[in-house]
Design a protein around this motif. Structure first.
Motif, mmCIF file in Angstrom:
data_model
loop_
_atom_site.group_PDB
_atom_site.id
_atom_site.type_symbol
_atom_site.label_atom_id
_atom_site.label_comp_id
_atom_site.label_asym_id
_atom_site.label_seq_id
_atom_site.Cartn_x
_atom_site.Cartn_y
_atom_site.Cartn_z
ATOM 1 N N ILE A 65 -1.428 2.700 0.343
ATOM 2 C CA ILE A 65 -1.522 3.219 -1.019
ATOM 3 C C ILE A 65 -2.685 4.197 -1.143
ATOM 4 O O ILE A 65 -2.545 5.284 -1.726
ATOM 5 C CB ILE A 65 -1.670 2.057 -2.025
ATOM 6 C CG1 ILE A 65 -0.370 1.258 -2.108
ATOM 7 C CG2 ILE A 65 -2.055 2.583 -3.412
ATOM 8 C CD1 ILE A 65 -0.478 -0.021 -2.900
ATOM 9 N N ALA A 66 -3.832 3.845 -0.591
ATOM 10 C CA ALA A 66 -5.001 4.728 -0.664
ATOM 11 C C ALA A 66 -4.707 6.065 0.015
ATOM 12 O O ALA A 66 -5.087 7.136 -0.493
ATOM 13 C CB ALA A 66 -6.205 4.051 -0.019
ATOM 14 N N VAL B 188 -9.203 0.786 -11.004
ATOM 15 C CA VAL B 188 -7.824 0.437 -10.653
ATOM 16 C C VAL B 188 -7.381 -0.719 -11.541
ATOM 17 O O VAL B 188 -8.083 -1.723 -11.667
ATOM 18 C CB VAL B 188 -7.709 0.026 -9.170
ATOM 19 C CG1 VAL B 188 -6.283 -0.408 -8.844
ATOM 20 C CG2 VAL B 188 -8.142 1.177 -8.265
ATOM 21 N N LYS C 51 -11.450 1.351 -1.975
ATOM 22 C CA LYS C 51 -10.858 2.354 -1.096
ATOM 23 C C LYS C 51 -10.728 3.722 -1.765
ATOM 24 O O LYS C 51 -10.792 4.754 -1.073
ATOM 25 C CB LYS C 51 -9.470 1.889 -0.635
ATOM 26 C CG LYS C 51 -9.482 0.603 0.196
ATOM 27 C CD LYS C 51 -8.065 0.160 0.535
ATOM 28 C CE LYS C 51 -8.056 -1.186 1.237
ATOM 29 N NZ LYS C 51 -8.694 -1.141 2.570
ATOM 30 N N VAL D 102 -6.199 -7.150 -6.021
ATOM 31 C CA VAL D 102 -5.705 -5.795 -5.778
ATOM 32 C C VAL D 102 -6.645 -4.758 -6.388
ATOM 33 O O VAL D 102 -7.007 -3.770 -5.747
ATOM 34 C CB VAL D 102 -4.280 -5.623 -6.348
ATOM 35 C CG1 VAL D 102 -3.802 -4.188 -6.138
ATOM 36 C CG2 VAL D 102 -3.325 -6.617 -5.698
ATOM 37 N N SER D 103 -7.066 -4.976 -7.633
ATOM 38 C CA SER D 103 -7.912 -3.993 -8.304
ATOM 39 C C SER D 103 -9.226 -3.785 -7.565
ATOM 40 O O SER D 103 -9.649 -2.652 -7.315
ATOM 41 C CB SER D 103 -8.183 -4.412 -9.753
ATOM 42 O OG SER D 103 -7.004 -4.325 -10.522
ATOM 43 N N ARG E 229 -10.079 -4.555 -4.389
ATOM 44 C CA ARG E 229 -9.940 -4.060 -3.026
ATOM 45 C C ARG E 229 -9.477 -2.606 -2.993
ATOM 46 O O ARG E 229 -9.939 -1.812 -2.157
ATOM 47 C CB ARG E 229 -8.991 -4.962 -2.238
ATOM 48 C CG ARG E 229 -9.600 -6.339 -1.999
ATOM 49 C CD ARG E 229 -8.611 -7.360 -1.501
ATOM 50 N NE ARG E 229 -8.170 -7.096 -0.145
ATOM 51 C CZ ARG E 229 -7.444 -7.966 0.569
ATOM 52 N NH1 ARG E 229 -7.129 -9.156 0.045
ATOM 53 N NH2 ARG E 229 -7.056 -7.658 1.788
ATOM 54 N N LEU E 230 -8.605 -2.236 -3.921
ATOM 55 C CA LEU E 230 -8.137 -0.852 -3.939
ATOM 56 C C LEU E 230 -9.210 0.079 -4.523
ATOM 57 O O LEU E 230 -9.361 1.225 -4.085
ATOM 58 C CB LEU E 230 -6.834 -0.750 -4.730
ATOM 59 C CG LEU E 230 -6.019 0.538 -4.571
ATOM 60 C CD1 LEU E 230 -5.742 0.838 -3.108
ATOM 61 C CD2 LEU E 230 -4.702 0.429 -5.338
ATOM 62 N N CYS F 115 4.272 6.350 -5.300
ATOM 63 C CA CYS F 115 3.028 6.790 -5.935
ATOM 64 C C CYS F 115 3.300 8.105 -6.652
ATOM 65 O O CYS F 115 3.867 9.031 -6.054
ATOM 66 C CB CYS F 115 1.922 7.008 -4.905
ATOM 67 S SG CYS F 115 1.185 5.507 -4.264
ATOM 68 N N LEU G 14 -2.457 -1.869 1.151
ATOM 69 C CA LEU G 14 -3.470 -1.223 0.321
ATOM 70 C C LEU G 14 -4.002 0.053 0.987
ATOM 71 O O LEU G 14 -4.278 1.050 0.310
ATOM 72 C CB LEU G 14 -4.605 -2.194 0.020
ATOM 73 C CG LEU G 14 -4.215 -3.428 -0.806
ATOM 74 C CD1 LEU G 14 -5.441 -4.288 -1.075
ATOM 75 C CD2 LEU G 14 -3.533 -3.045 -2.120
ATOM 76 N N ASP G 15 -4.150 0.029 2.318
ATOM 77 C CA ASP G 15 -4.554 1.249 3.028
ATOM 78 C C ASP G 15 -3.495 2.340 2.855
ATOM 79 O O ASP G 15 -3.826 3.522 2.677
ATOM 80 C CB ASP G 15 -4.755 0.964 4.514
ATOM 81 C CG ASP G 15 -6.074 0.265 4.814
ATOM 82 O OD1 ASP G 15 -6.984 0.331 3.953
ATOM 83 O OD2 ASP G 15 -6.189 -0.358 5.886
#
Length: 327
Positions: A46-47, A107, A102, A95-96, A98-99, A16, A43-44
């Motif tokens: 990444i957030a 996204v 968060k 992905v977009s 759900r992210l 990231c 995903l968690d």
């Protein structure tokens, strides 16, 4: 100052990066992907990394414009869905959406190779050029094209599979199901295969040592080339000729201003690019070559992060102006 976060999601690691509006990398973090623990875990992670970026590099989180991510495999960038990513075991993952839930900002996602090429076009070796055609050489070969700052997708988002054009005379089976694809030659695995087959036929070479130890790599071929090894020179010259043949098709179809060669294979430099240029001089109309520059990628490991951030900025601005796009 506005910021974007660019993310390069790999099967092994996630990177990231915090990027400013001039496409300068402020800082980055790297963590293991741990894809086996599931989509939500990734995903968690990444957030959490996004939040950590702003703390570690002392940036204002309220200035975050958007997040972009490059993901391997087949992507629908309009819906923000990872259709299939084999090394992540992802199938139809939103992905977009759900992210976004968060992190609270738009996204945008796309294929990782397209994100790398977009980064080179906007802030690297293709900066300022109208048409940039980028090729990444690693375990396989992939390509993408940026036209006046916009990625060219083709129908079904499938444009750019240069690695799967058939090369006359090549008979090696490819993982895609075809035979003699360009990437069976022009890739790290293709270079190693050529060396192994020659050694198995009894060729003498400096490469025999690492081959017998089971350690033979494309980097060994480059090193042997530099030491004047005849087999290594033959392999690199043939590989460059085959890449030149593939690029001759791209050049005639796309008429790019710049071709950027990235990925680990770009480290071969003129060992590979010299026979590429020689092949193109014999196989492409001079009118194309007069305006064409072939360059090694400049962004190296940061290309995917910077490209994803630049892509997110472009999409977020379009969304703001027109209301079109995804969040």
């Amino acid at each position: 100052m506005q910021y974007m976060v660019g993310i390069d999601v790999g099967g092994t690691n996630i990177v990231c990066g915090l990027v400013n509006e001039r496409y300068e990398l402020v800082g980055k973090l790297k963590r293991p992907t741990e894809a086996a623990l599931g989509v939500d875990h990734v995903l968690d992670k990444i957030a959490n990394m996004i939040g950590e970026l702003f703390v570690q590099f002392e940036a204002d989180r309220t200035r975050l414009l958007a997040v972009g991510a490059g993901i391997p495999g087949f992507i629908d960038p309009e819906r923000g869905v990872s259709i299939f990513a084999s090394n992540l075991k992802w199938h139809n993952v939103d992905v977009s959406g759900r992210l976004n839930a968060k992190v609270g900002v738009p996204v945008f996602i796309d294929n990782d190779v397209r994100m790398y090429v977009y980064g080179e076009a906007m802030s690297g070796a293709g900066r300022g050029a109208g048409v940039v055609h980028g090729v990444t050489i690693g375990t396989g070969l992939a390509a993408a094209t940026v036209v006046q700052g916009e990625l060219y997708y083709g129908s079904g988002f499938m444009a750019g599979e240069l690695g799967h054009i058939a090369i006359p005379g090549e008979t090696t089976p490819c993982g895609c199901g075809l035979t003699g694809c360009l990437e069976t030659v022009v890739s790290a695995t293709g270079i190693v295969r050529q060396a192994k087959q020659a050694l198995e036929r009894g060729r003498e070479s400096l490469l025999r040592g690492p081959y017998e130890r089971g350690e033979l790599s494309a980097a060994d071929v480059s090193q042997a080339y530099d030491e004047g090894d005849a087999l290594a020179i033959e392999i690199m010259e043939y590989t460059g000729q085959v890449l030149g043949t593939g690029l001759s098709y791209s050049i005639s179809l796309l008429s790019p201003d710049v071709i950027v060669i990235g990925g680990g294979g770009a480290m071969a430099g003129d060992r590979l690019l010299k026979p590429v240029r020689e092949t193109l001089s014999r196989s492409v109309y001079h009118g194309y070559l007069e305006r064409l520059t072939i360059r090694q990628g400049e962004l190296i490991d940061d290309g995917g992060v910077i490209g994803s951030a630049a892509f997110a900025k472009s999409r977020a601005e379009k969304l703001r102006q027109t209301g079109e796009g995804i969040i």
